[in-house]
Every structure is written in structure tokens, then in C-alpha cells.
Design a protein around this motif. Structure first.
Motif, mmCIF file in Angstrom:
data_model
loop_
_atom_site.group_PDB
_atom_site.id
_atom_site.type_symbol
_atom_site.label_atom_id
_atom_site.label_comp_id
_atom_site.label_asym_id
_atom_site.label_seq_id
_atom_site.Cartn_x
_atom_site.Cartn_y
_atom_site.Cartn_z
ATOM 1 N N ILE A 179 0.855 -1.181 0.000
ATOM 2 C CA ILE A 179 0.000 0.000 0.000
ATOM 3 C C ILE A 179 0.896 1.238 0.000
ATOM 4 O O ILE A 179 1.819 1.338 0.801
ATOM 5 N N LEU A 208 0.652 5.424 0.327
ATOM 6 C CA LEU A 208 -0.166 6.570 0.701
ATOM 7 C C LEU A 208 0.646 7.817 0.381
ATOM 8 O O LEU A 208 1.728 8.009 0.943
ATOM 9 N N VAL A 267 -0.771 -0.702 7.537
ATOM 10 C CA VAL A 267 -2.151 -0.472 7.107
ATOM 11 C C VAL A 267 -3.020 -1.673 7.474
ATOM 12 O O VAL A 267 -2.691 -2.810 7.168
ATOM 13 N N TYR A 315 -7.930 -0.233 3.814
ATOM 14 C CA TYR A 315 -7.809 0.902 2.912
ATOM 15 C C TYR A 315 -9.041 1.024 2.034
ATOM 16 O O TYR A 315 -9.788 0.072 1.858
ATOM 17 N N ILE A 365 -9.568 2.947 -1.763
ATOM 18 C CA ILE A 365 -8.947 3.739 -2.817
ATOM 19 C C ILE A 365 -9.866 4.875 -3.259
ATOM 20 O O ILE A 365 -9.429 6.015 -3.404
ATOM 21 N N TRP A 404 -8.421 6.913 1.816
ATOM 22 C CA TRP A 404 -7.980 6.807 3.198
ATOM 23 C C TRP A 404 -7.426 5.416 3.486
ATOM 24 O O TRP A 404 -7.720 4.458 2.794
ATOM 25 N N VAL A 405 -6.578 5.358 4.512
ATOM 26 C CA VAL A 405 -6.104 4.097 5.067
ATOM 27 C C VAL A 405 -6.352 4.145 6.566
ATOM 28 O O VAL A 405 -6.371 5.210 7.172
ATOM 29 N N LYS A 447 -5.794 10.309 5.527
ATOM 30 C CA LYS A 447 -6.304 10.582 4.184
ATOM 31 C C LYS A 447 -5.198 10.956 3.226
ATOM 32 O O LYS A 447 -4.186 11.541 3.629
ATOM 33 N N VAL A 472 -4.280 6.897 -2.312
ATOM 34 C CA VAL A 472 -3.997 5.505 -1.954
ATOM 35 C C VAL A 472 -3.766 4.688 -3.211
ATOM 36 O O VAL A 472 -4.537 4.768 -4.159
ATOM 37 N N GLU A 473 -2.680 3.893 -3.196
ATOM 38 C CA GLU A 473 -2.387 2.961 -4.281
ATOM 39 C C GLU A 473 -2.150 1.586 -3.677
ATOM 40 O O GLU A 473 -1.404 1.461 -2.716
#
Length: 82
Positions: free
Chosen positions: A34, A36, A44, A47, A49, A53-54, A74, A77-78
Motif C-alpha cells: 500500500i 499513501l 495499514v 484501505y 482507494i 484513506w487508510v 487521508k 492511496v495505491e
């Protein structure tokens, strides 16, 4: 020989907790990463996407059932497979 591994698609929302409705066991058979805001996070718990947020543990604090207290961070997110 064809050594490509077929990964399941990563969902928009994913949780580590098996009691959560957003837990997908097939995804956790592979190593998931993840990011951020461009930086990789290793803490994490959940999450999303689309909402950006996470959810991470807030230190060593616990609730009355013994679960860690969570905070939402926030940003962009990827999710990816390592």
C-alpha cells in the motif's frame, strides 16, 4: 515455460481483519503493498482507494475488547502486488 502468476484483482476496499465484510482471503495469499501519498506503508489495517484513506493502529492503545484503536489517514492511496 510461462511463469506468469495470475493475481486476483485488488478490490477498492480491503481489510486485514477476517471478521470484516471487506476481507478477501484470496488477495492475502499474495504479498500486497500500500502506498499513501507516494510512500509505502507497512502498518495499514484497511484501505479504500475511492474515498482516499487508510486505517492504521493508533500506537499501543486498545479498546475494551483488546483490538487496537484505529485512525484514518487521508491521501492518495495505491494498492499493488509486490
Amino acid at each position: 515455460m510461462n511463469d506468469t502468476i495470475q493475481y486476483p484483482p485488488l478490490p477498492d476496499r480491503l481489510s486485514v481483519d477476517p471478521r470484516s465484510p471487506y476481507h478477501v482471503a484470496e488477495v492475502f495469499q499474495h504479498d500486497v503493498g500500500i502506498k499513501l501519498n507516494g510512500k509505502e506503508r507497512n502498518d495499514v489495517e484497511e484501505y479504500c482507494i475511492s474515498e482516499g484513506w487508510v486505517s492504521v493502529a493508533a500506537g499501543k492503545a486498545r479498546d475494551r475488547k483488546g483490538n487496537p484503536l484505529m485512525i484514518k489517514v487521508k491521501g492518495v492511496v495505491e494498492a499493488f502486488y509486490r
